[in-house]
Each structure stands twice: as C-alpha cells, then as structure tokens.
Design a protein around this motif. Structure first.
Motif, short mmCIF file in Angstrom:
data_model
loop_
_atom_site.label_atom_id
_atom_site.label_comp_id
_atom_site.label_asym_id
_atom_site.label_seq_id
_atom_site.Cartn_x
_atom_site.Cartn_y
_atom_site.Cartn_z
N UNK A 283 -42.25 -60.07 -78.83
CA UNK A 283 -43.08 -61.21 -79.19
C UNK A 283 -42.33 -62.52 -78.91
N UNK A 284 -43.12 -63.60 -78.94
CA UNK A 284 -42.54 -64.91 -78.83
C UNK A 284 -42.17 -65.45 -80.20
N UNK A 285 -41.18 -66.39 -80.22
CA UNK A 285 -40.70 -66.92 -81.50
C UNK A 285 -40.58 -68.42 -81.43
N UNK B 251 -31.36 -58.46 -87.92
CA UNK B 251 -30.57 -59.47 -87.22
C UNK B 251 -31.28 -59.92 -85.95
N UNK B 252 -31.31 -61.22 -85.77
CA UNK B 252 -32.00 -61.77 -84.60
C UNK B 252 -31.07 -62.71 -83.85
N UNK B 253 -31.18 -62.68 -82.52
CA UNK B 253 -30.44 -63.63 -81.67
C UNK B 253 -31.43 -64.17 -80.64
N UNK B 254 -31.36 -65.49 -80.40
CA UNK B 254 -32.30 -66.14 -79.47
C UNK B 254 -31.72 -66.17 -78.06
N UNK C 63 -39.05 -69.85 -77.84
CA UNK C 63 -38.49 -68.98 -76.82
C UNK C 63 -38.75 -67.54 -77.12
N UNK C 64 -37.79 -66.68 -76.68
CA UNK C 64 -37.93 -65.25 -76.87
C UNK C 64 -36.68 -64.72 -77.54
N UNK C 65 -36.82 -63.56 -78.13
CA UNK C 65 -35.68 -62.92 -78.80
C UNK C 65 -34.80 -62.22 -77.78
#
Length: 830
Positions: free
Chosen positions: A766-768, A802-805, A780-782
C-alpha cells in the motif's frame, strides 16, 4: 495367314503395301518413316443397253457391271440425287451470272454518273475560263489601243522604217512577237499555277478523296473554297469583306482558345499575336485579363470586362406573370419525434409498406412520395427522420414544404424532437396541422398532447386556437380522411400556384452515389417543368438529365411543380439542400459549377488562414493533451453522411474527441482503406459495403471495416471506442492508521519506526503518508514491514510492527502514518 503356332489371324487379302521413306531435317538429322499405300475403291455405275438409250432406269443395266451390295432401287435413288445436284449447280451458276450482271450494270451506272458530274464540272470550268480569257483579251486590246494612241504623235514626227526590215537589213519580227504574246499568256494560264493551281484534266472521285500526296485528305469544304476563290479571281477579284467588330466579354482569366472563339478569330492568329507580344503560349493555356484586352484591341474588337460572379447571371430569378400561374399540389412534410408513427401514418395514406424497408423500423432518409386522394387531389409528402441526429435533414424538409403535419403519439406526448419540429416549422413560416397518432391504444390521452403543446405556444382548435388537430391511428386507419381534408383545406387557403411553362427550378432533397446508375439526386421541382435532356447546374455539380424516375420507380419524360423525381445524369454527387437550375448550354453549366467550386475552395482556405499565429500555437498546446479517435465514414446518401458527421462531432470532452478523416457517399473503396491505414482509423460503412479490392486491401493492411444500418448502434460503438481513450480514474481507498512509538537506527537499513497499528490494516504494497500535527510531510511507499524479525505482507489493527520508508528518514516519535490503496476506475463518455 497363320502364325508360328498354326493359328490363323485376321487380315485382308489385298492389304496395303508398306515401305519406308527416309526424311532429312536441318542440322543433318534423318528419320525413317513407314509409309503404307492403300488402294482406292472405285464404284462405277452400270452401263447397260437401257442406260445407253438414255431414258431407262439404272436397274435395266448389266447386273454384272454393278457394284456388289447395291440394289436397283438404291441405284435409281443415287442417279436421281446426282441429277438433282447437277440441276442445283446449274441454278446456282445461273443465279451467280445474274448477280454478276446486275453488279456490272450498277458499276456502269455509277461510272456514268461520275463521268457526267466530271463533264459538267469541266464544262463549267471551261466556260469560266473562256469568259476570263475574253475579258483579259478585251482588256489587253484596250491597253494596246491606248498605247498606240500615245505613240502615234511620235511616229508621225519620224520617218517610218521599212515595215519588212530592221535597220540591220533583217526582216522585223515584232508583229510575230506580239502575236505570240497572247498565246504564251494563254498557255501559262492554262497550265497549273504551281502547286496551288486548279487541277488539269479529269477530277475523279478517288482523286478528290485522296487529296494531296503524303496521305493527307482534303475535305470537300476545302475544295469548294478553292473553287470559289478561283471563280472570284476569274470574275475580276473578290471584294474584301467588311470586318465585324464584336463586343468580347472578358473575365479575369481566359483560355486562348476561348478568347479566339469569342472574337471569332482563328486560334493560330491569336497565338501568333501573343507570340509577337512576347508571350509563348499555346491555345490551351490561360492568360490574364490585361493581356487579353491588348489582343482584343489589336484585332479591332471592343472589350467588355465582366466579373467571375457574372456567370451566375444566367440563372437569375424570373418573375412569373400572374396569368401564367397555375394551381399546384401542396408539399406536405411529416415531422415529429422518433417512433411516434410518422412513416406508418404515411404508409396508411399511401397503402404502401415503407417501414419494412428501413433498418430497425427507423426512417433514415428523406422520402418523397405523391398521394392521390379520393377526391382527386394530389398531395406531395416528405417523410423526414425523427432521430436527433437528423436535425439538419428536417430543417431542409421544412424549407421546401408548404404544410407541416406534426405527428405526436397520444401515449407519449410532446418530446424533444417534437419541439425541434415546431421550431423548424416556425422558422420556415409554414402552417402546421397536428396529427395525434396512436389514439387506438388503451393508454392514449389526446388531451395530454394538446396541453403539452400549449407550453410551446401551439394552440389547437379544440383549445380555441387556430391550429388544426386531428386524432388518427395509423394501424386502424381512424381519422385519415379527416387529416386529408384538413390538408386540402389548408392548401386551398394558401392558394398554391406555380408556372409550369418555364425553365425548371427545384431543391435537392437527397443525393446518393449509386453503383449502377452513378450520382442520383432526389429533386423536388418547385418552378417550371424539368424535362429529359435539360442541362442543369446544382450546387457545385452540373449535368444533363439522362432519366427521370418518379416515386413509383417509373421512368417519366418530365416533372412539373411539386413533383418529386430522381434525376440521373450528374457529373458528381451534390449536397442535399442545393438548388437545381436549368440553363441553356453545357458551357454555361460547366462554367457556373467551376466558379462555385472555386469559391468554395477559397472560402475553406480563408477559414483556415483566418487564425493568427498565437491562436495556432494555443490550439497546438491544447491539442497536445487531447486524444483523438480518427474515423472514416462512408454512407449511402448525402443526408445520412451529414447526420453521422454531426452526431460523431458531438462525442468527446476536453480529453477525448472524434476526428472525421473523411465522410463521403458511396461504396468503400481501396483509397478509403489506404487513408484509414495511414491514420490508424477504422472504416465505418452505413448501408454500404466495401468492394472486392477494398476488402483484400483491408485484410492485408489490417484495417477494420465495420458495417451499420442503424445510427443508434453506430454512435454507441464510436462512443465506447472513444471512452477507451480516456485515462482511468484513480481512486484512493483508506485502509488503516499507525502511530510511531519509537525510532530505531539499524545498520544497512537506516531509521526504522516502531509502530502500533491503531486502525484498519497495514499492507506492504500500500501507499503511505507521514502526518505530523495532521499535516502531510511525506507521501511514498514502504521499504520494509516487519513483525518482530520477520518480513510480513500485512499487520492487523492492535499489533506492533516495524516500518521503514523508501528514500525518507525524517521520522519522529508521535508521527502518524496513513495507509491507503489506489484503484483505477474506467471512465465513460456521457
């Protein structure tokens, strides 16, 4: 004869003798050929004693001399046949001799006639010659007498020498010379005067036809002109004719041959004059008006400068006298909304079946018909289409009509095309009759129709107005007589008249290109009488009436006022709505058509050149963002082509539009396929088909050809194709929120946000968006989505992750991550 086994074989006792012949060919080749010589069987008739007597039957001959197997009766039949053949040969020989004698007599008669003509011509020439010689002799004697009178005083002053001798002692020969001079002159005149003199001797018919040497034949007119010149010269010279000064009409540009024709001068003389003025032109080239004016003045004629527009002066309207006007049939146009029963109503009046011939039961052409009422009155009906695409065709129908019958369905009331028909009738200034159709249906409500018409200022008689209204039913025939009576009453009030005894003038209702008949125009004659053989001009086309066909398909010789006919003999397909005018000559018709065509080209060029450079640049920039769907349309008639073009031009918006490459009339040709291939366009055929070369070319080049017979389907398919060019609409769908609880720094990865999914679901695909104080600071995106140490596809609400862009690390504790998905939705044209 027997073979080696002792068995006998079949054979003739006296068989053919065989031998070998050696044949020699070129290049030293030889060949042995076996040749058999067969004996010829000769059958001789019997010559008995009775036969020698000359009268007995052949059976009386010697039987031993007769061939084997022939009976007496057969022999007698053969002898009779032989005698009959000899008699026929004698008759044929006699007939041939008679025919030869008759031909010889005919040849002798013709020879005598030719000799008699030659003798008469020779005697006439000799008489003229003798008369000329007599006049020449008298003139010479008069000159000699005058000369002697002048020499007489000088001869009296000097002693005359001896008449028979000269001063040298020799006799004088002067009188002899004087006697020989007339004879020499006579011989000179009697001989041919070079190559241009009169022929000496007999002039036969073969010599006259053969003309001079080299195979060039002289015409009889040239020989008569030569004899006339010789006769005039013999009579003392021809008087010079007085030159005729003409008024020469001079347009802006004129051909050299046409200029010579208008001056009645030789083309060669005009070309020579132009060359002397420094212009090397031929008779087929055109020159300007100033140069032509110099040439006209040089030849002694008067110049009349005319404009190009003056060519149409020959078709100026002529006012008809009141005494010449005669009653004519009214032209009634049936109008109304689609499927309200216009054609069915006309069918009930005509007792014909026209609806069955229209695709889908929809009228797609303007039909013109004549109807004879029970009272003997003649009515001309125009049936116009009711579909919205045929607005222009209905407008043309109203322009040529006298009375409008507005058909409204009692179960459907007033519709958009009904309002358009009312407006057309008002614009044309013609009276209207309302026909409320389908009154036999259970759900019919005629009063609802009358009330609906009040909103458009149409007040019928039942509502205390002046517009006639009739309740009719095309199925049951109810009210048809009342409708015809209302039309007849309205025509009596109008007092329609026209002059049939003048050159015809009419309007083109419909035009089409027929494969077998060429361009065909349906013309409604308005004034005069159109006859077979008339030369006419219609719009940018011209022609000569080759045939006239009435509404029943019958050929007629003429068509008077208010009569619809199909006209054959045009050089091209005119536009529907053009005016037809009859002219005197083909030259006038061609000149007017060429002038109109040139003016039309100039108007189109002027319209294209009217835009400024800034406008062109602005349009070019605007067109960059507009996608086009090119189409090529071929229809059966001009009206359908116009209607389809207008309907397709309305399809589109600011992103997509339909571009008409070409719209024409007639079958789909190989040229159309080539044009469509170059532009990547489909070919649309409306009630037409592609010919064999076009089909083959389309298969080879991959060009799509689509056929239609109903305009609804055509417009819908083109609209669907144009909708495919629209960019899909992108819609966002919210799927979840996550809050950043802590930020970690991981080697080889960068900053990673420890998050808690507070709502919905978090997906890796998905987009964030990163929100800080409810303000979007990044979208942007993940790059990664982990649950503990494992990479996962999604994380449900209430769980940590945990998320990173991707390419972004400016994240802080307390930031909110909005998670969404994009989906594409296809768009369609309204």
């Amino acid at each position: 004869m027997s073979d080696s086994d002792g068995k006998k074989t079949l054979g003739l006792k006296s068989g053919p003798r065989s031998g070998q012949v050696k044949q020699s060919f070129s290049h030293g080749r030889t060949k042995n050929v076996v040749v058999e010589t067969k004996r010829k069987r000769v059958v001789k008739p019997q010559t008995g004693a009775a036969g020698k007597a000359g009268g007995a039957a052949p059976s009386g001959g010697d039987p031993s001399r007769r061939p084997q197997g022939i009976s007496d009766a057969e022999m007698e039949r053969r002898m009779k046949a032989l005698a009959a053949a000899k008699a026929r040969e004698a008759d044929d020989a006699k007939a041939r001799e008679e025919e030869e004698r008759r031909r010889e007599e005919e040849r002798q008669r013709r020879r005598e006639e030719i000799e008699a003509k030659e003798r008469e011509e020779r005697e006439r020439e000799e008489a003229l010659k003798a008369k000329a010689e007599e006049e020449e002799r008298k003139k010479r004697e008069a000159d000699e007498a005058a000369r002697r009178e002048k020499e007489a005083p000088a001869a009296a002053a000097q002693p005359a020498p001896d008449a028979g001798a000269r001063p040298g002692g020799k006799p004088s020969t002067a009188p002899k010379k004087e006697r020989e001079e007339p004879r020499r002159d006579k011989d000179t005149r009697s001989k041919g005067k070079g190559d241009g003199g009169r022929r000496s001797g007999k002039l036969t018919l073969n010599q006259a036809l053969a003309g001079g040497e080299g195979g060039r034949q002289r015409s009889m007119a040239a020989m008569k002109r030569q004899q006339e010149r010789a006769r005039q010269k013999a009579m003392g010279g021809r008087e010079s004719r007085e030159k005729v000064v003409r008024d020469v009409q001079l347009p802006e540009v004129i051909q050299v041959s046409e200029l010579a024709n208008r001056m009645a001068e030789r083309v060669g003389d005009v070309v020579k004059a132009l060359m002397q003025n420094g212009m090397m032109v031929t008779q087929n080239q055109s020159i300007d008006a100033d140069t032509a004016e110099l040439i006209i003045e040089e030849f002694g004629h008067r110049v009349v400068r005319v404009s190009d527009a003056d060519v149409e002066d020959v078709i100026t309207g002529v006012e008809d006298k009141a005494d010449d006007l005669k009653p004519r049939a009214p032209v009634v146009t049936i109008m109304g909304h689609v499927d309200h029963g216009k054609t069915s109503l006309l069918d009930a009046i005509r007792n014909a079946k026209v609806v069955a011939g229209e695709a889908g039961g929809i009228t797609q052409h303007i039909g013109a018909y004549q109807v004879q009422t029970d009272s003997g009155a003649t009515l001309t009906f125009l049936d116009t289409p009711g579909h919205a695409a045929f607005t222009s065709m209905r407008a043309r129908g109203a322009q040529v009509t006298d009375i409008v019958v507005l058909v409204v369905a009692a179960d459907d009331a007033v519709m958009p095309q009904t309002v358009e028909a009312i407006n057309h009738a008002r614009a044309a200034g013609v009276p209207m009759i309302v026909a409320i159709n389908k009154v036999d249906k259970p759900e019919a409500d005629p009063d609802k129709v009358r009330t609906g018409l009040l909103q458009h200022e149409v007040i019928v008689e039942k509502m205390s107005g002046d517009v006639q209204d009739v309740e009719v039913s095309a199925i049951s025939g109810q009210g048809l007589d009342e409708l015809l009576e209302a039309i007849a009453l309205q025509s009596e009030i109008l007092e329609l008249k026209a002059n049939p005894d003048r050159v015809a003038e009419g309007a083109v209702i419909e035009a089409q290109l027929d494969v077998g008949r060429g361009p065909v125009a349906t013309v409604l004659v308005q004034k005069g009488t159109l006859k077979r053989g008339d030369i006419f001009v219609v719009g940018e086309q011209w022609g000569k009436v080759r045939a006239l066909i009435n509404d029943k398909g019958e050929r007629v010789d003429e068509a008077g006022p208010s009569v619809p006919v199909e006209v054959l003999g045009l050089n091209g397909t005119p536009e529907a709505g053009d005016v037809l005018n009859v002219v005197e000559t083909e030259a006038q018709a061609r000149e007017i058509a060429e002038y109109r065509e040139q003016k039309s080209k100039e108007r189109r060029a002027a319209a294209g050149a009217a835009t400024s450079l800034e406008q062109l640049l602005a349009n070019a920039k605007a067109d960059e963002n507009v996608k086009e769907l090119p189409v090529l349309v071929k229809a059966d008639v001009q009206g359908s082509s116009e209607a389809i073009t207008q309907a397709l031009e309305k399809i589109g918006n600011e992103e997509v539009r339909v571009r008409m490459l070409h719209a024409g009339v007639g079958a789909i040709t190989e040229t159309d396929v080539g044009l469509a291939e170059a532009s990547g366009a489909p070919v649309i055929g409306f009630n037409v088909r592609a010919n064999a070369p076009a089909r083959n070319a389309a298969n080879q080049k991959g060009v799509e050809i689509r056929y239609y017979s109903v305009i609804y389907d055509l417009v819908d398919d083109v609209k669907a194709a144009a909708s495919g060019l629209l960019g899909a609409e992108v819609r966002e769908k919210f799927i979840g929120y996550a809050e950043i609880k802590q930020v970690f720094k991981v080697s080889n990865v960068g900053k990673v946000a420890g998050c808690l999914v507070t709502e919905g679901v978090a997906r890796r695909s998905a987009g964030v968006r990163l929100l800080r104080d409810n303000v979007v600071i990044h979208e942007g995106t993940l790059k990664t989505l982990k649950r503990f140490k494992d990479e996962v596809a999604e994380v449900q609400s209430g769980q940590e992750c945990g998320m990173a862009f991707e390419n972004y690390e400016d994240i802080r504790e307390g930031d909110v991550i909005e998670i969404f998905e994009r989906e594409e939705v296809e768009r369609t044209l309204a």
